[in-house]
Design a protein around this motif. Structure first.
Motif, mmCIF file in Angstrom:
data_model
loop_
_atom_site.group_PDB
_atom_site.id
_atom_site.type_symbol
_atom_site.label_atom_id
_atom_site.label_comp_id
_atom_site.label_asym_id
_atom_site.label_seq_id
_atom_site.Cartn_x
_atom_site.Cartn_y
_atom_site.Cartn_z
ATOM 1 N N THR A 106 0.853 -1.191 0.000
ATOM 2 C CA THR A 106 0.000 0.000 0.000
ATOM 3 C C THR A 106 0.888 1.240 0.000
ATOM 4 O O THR A 106 2.068 1.177 0.360
ATOM 5 C CB THR A 106 -0.905 0.026 1.243
ATOM 6 O OG1 THR A 106 -0.083 0.138 2.426
ATOM 7 C CG2 THR A 106 -1.750 -1.239 1.338
ATOM 8 N N GLU A 108 0.922 3.628 2.087
ATOM 9 C CA GLU A 108 1.378 3.925 3.451
ATOM 10 C C GLU A 108 2.379 2.887 3.955
ATOM 11 O O GLU A 108 3.311 3.233 4.689
ATOM 12 C CB GLU A 108 0.173 3.970 4.407
ATOM 13 C CG GLU A 108 -0.824 5.077 4.122
ATOM 14 C CD GLU A 108 -1.762 4.712 2.979
ATOM 15 O OE1 GLU A 108 -1.837 3.499 2.630
ATOM 16 O OE2 GLU A 108 -2.390 5.623 2.407
ATOM 17 N N LYS A 109 2.177 1.626 3.588
ATOM 18 C CA LYS A 109 3.045 0.533 4.032
ATOM 19 C C LYS A 109 3.491 -0.288 2.823
ATOM 20 O O LYS A 109 2.994 -1.385 2.562
ATOM 21 C CB LYS A 109 2.313 -0.366 5.036
ATOM 22 C CG LYS A 109 1.983 0.303 6.354
ATOM 23 C CD LYS A 109 3.233 0.553 7.184
ATOM 24 C CE LYS A 109 2.882 1.171 8.537
ATOM 25 N NZ LYS A 109 4.107 1.509 9.310
ATOM 26 N N ALA A 290 6.439 7.495 1.830
ATOM 27 C CA ALA A 290 6.197 6.533 2.912
ATOM 28 C C ALA A 290 7.457 6.338 3.757
ATOM 29 O O ALA A 290 8.577 6.309 3.233
ATOM 30 C CB ALA A 290 5.751 5.201 2.329
ATOM 31 N N LYS A 291 7.261 6.198 5.060
ATOM 32 C CA LYS A 291 8.376 5.900 5.955
ATOM 33 C C LYS A 291 8.857 4.468 5.695
ATOM 34 O O LYS A 291 8.094 3.618 5.231
ATOM 35 C CB LYS A 291 7.947 6.040 7.412
ATOM 36 C CG LYS A 291 7.481 7.437 7.792
ATOM 37 C CD LYS A 291 6.939 7.456 9.215
ATOM 38 C CE LYS A 291 6.392 8.831 9.577
ATOM 39 N NZ LYS A 291 5.803 8.847 10.944
#
Length: 422
Positions: A106, A108-109, A290-291
């Motif tokens: 995703t 975000e991840k 994203a991190k």
């Protein structure tokens, strides 16, 4: 396969409702499952984080014992560390290609492979992970030599306590104080006391060994070897010195402590660097990027650790430290004596680090530093496998018991401070 099964279930459910006229008692959110898919596995609960920490504690407390075992059998530390580095990297690859690839990627991840292709965007976080791997590699390399001079128990207590005193404080502020300060910092203070006690234990045990070697009553005659003389006797110390790779007789008693303290400073920095890599507290990433997920950060962390270890230890083959014998790449490749143990040490350290990072991402990296209780494990191995503190003075035993007690109290307090990352 999963999608077809779910769609079939949906059709049967519709048939049941529309044609049979039987009301359904349980309705499954099938469309939501199909569209959402599996999620990446990440530890999110405090209980899961504690399990990761306990496993990490055992792994990280055991691999130094293997290093000590091989050094005392005469294997060159450069050979051991090169073998260790290979499997340590393989452990990181295991985490990345299994946990890091589970589920749908995703925005975000992103999963591991997807995030590798985003290096042009997330490189600031990658640099933090790489920096953490560099300081860990230097710390582990110093630990290997400190183990010979200061012994397994004292080295691990000093390095672990330094990690907690400095690293936990840094992680507390980086994690926006999600850990309970009124509990956390008394635990840090207990670790600091443990450092002082560890130094006293080392000094007292060194004095005991000097007394044994100078005593004619404790020396036995004959052709005894290190296997059949008693732990803690002068004969045992003499035979051990003959066999071991790093000769310690005649060296300053401060050498081991100095190396151990420097290793502790290095260890105290790798966890905060990893924390910055995964949570971007300094806002180094551009908006919308994203991190790094913990598995991607662990991969880059291990890559830098591996690269530095290979470079330094190949140099040390030809320019050895501490008057060790010269070696070569060819000699290293032919040295299979103890290679399996060195491979095992690398796997244990790699899995220990990975589990520590997984727990830290859930409960806060300050609380995850509780895995620095590893001296409790290493002291057990030191006494059982290597006869450390056998036939020592009562003063040494009192100091040792006080050190371990203070360490247990410190770890209990530190774990009680665990929070929950939102």
């Amino acid at each position: 396969m999963l999608k077809s099964i779910l769609v079939s279930g949906f059709v049967l459910q519709k048939l049941n409702m529309e044609f049979l006229g039987i009301p359904t008692l349980i309705t499954l959110p099938i469309e939501k499952i199909v569209s959402g898919g599996l999620k990446m596995y990440l530890v999110e609960s405090k209980g899961g984080a504690i399990i990761c920490m306990l496993l990490s504690l055992f792994f990280l407390g055991t691999w130094p014992a293997i290093f000590t075992l091989l050094e005392r059998r005469g294997r060159l530390p450069q050979h051991t560390y090169l073998d260790y580095s290979i499997t340590n990297l393989l452990a990181a690859l295991f985490f990345a290609l299994t946990f890091g690839e589970i589920g749908k990627s995703t925005p975000e991840k992103p999963n591991f492979i997807t995030q590798l292709s985003q290096l042009s965007e997330n490189w600031p976080s990658v640099m933090f992970a790489v920096g953490g791997g560099v300081v860990l590699s230097i710390g582990n390399l110093c630990t290997q030599y400190a183990l010979a001079f200061a012994g397994l128990s004292v080295t691990e207590v000093i390095t672990a306590s330094m990690t907690v005193v400095i690293g936990t404080t840094l992680n507390y502020f980086l994690d926006e104080k999600i850990n309970k300060a009124e509990i956390l910092f008394p635990g840090v203070g207990c670790f600091l006391i443990a450092v002082c006690l560890a130094s006293a234990v080392h000094s007292s045990n060194t004095a005991d060994n000097i007394a044994k070697l100078s005593s004619t009553e404790d020396l036995e005659t004959g052709n005894d070897t290190a296997e059949n003389v008693k732990f803690g006797t002068a004969d045992f110390l003499v035979e051990l010195e003959k066999r071991r790779a790093i000769k310690v007789f005649g060296k300053s008693t401060l050498s081991g402590l100095s190396i151990a303290f420097f290793a502790g400073v290095c260890f105290s920095l790798f966890s905060p660097a990893f924390n910055l890599a995964t949570n971007d507290q300094w806002h180094a990433l551009k908006k919308g990027v994203a991190k790094l997920v913990v598995y991607t950060a662990f991969f880059w962390f291990s890559i830098s650790c591996f690269a530095l270890a290979i470079i330094l230890n190949v140099i040390f083959l030809y320019r050895p430290l501490l008057n060790l014998p010269r070696s070569s790449v060819k000699s290293y490749l032919k040295d299979w004596n103890g290679r399996g143990w060195a491979f095992l040490a690398g796997l244990l350290c790699g899995f220990g680090n990975g589990l520590q990072f997984m727990g830290g991402e859930a409960a806060g990296y300050a609380a995850a530093d509780a895995v620095q209780a590893l001296p409790l494990v290493s002291t057990f191995w030191g006494i059982v496998l290597f006869g450390e503190y056998q036939r020592s003075s009562r003063r040494t035993y009192v100091l040792l018991a006080s050190m371990l007690l203070m360490f247990i109290v410190a770890v209990a307090i530190l774990m009680a401070s665990a929070g929950h990352r939102k």
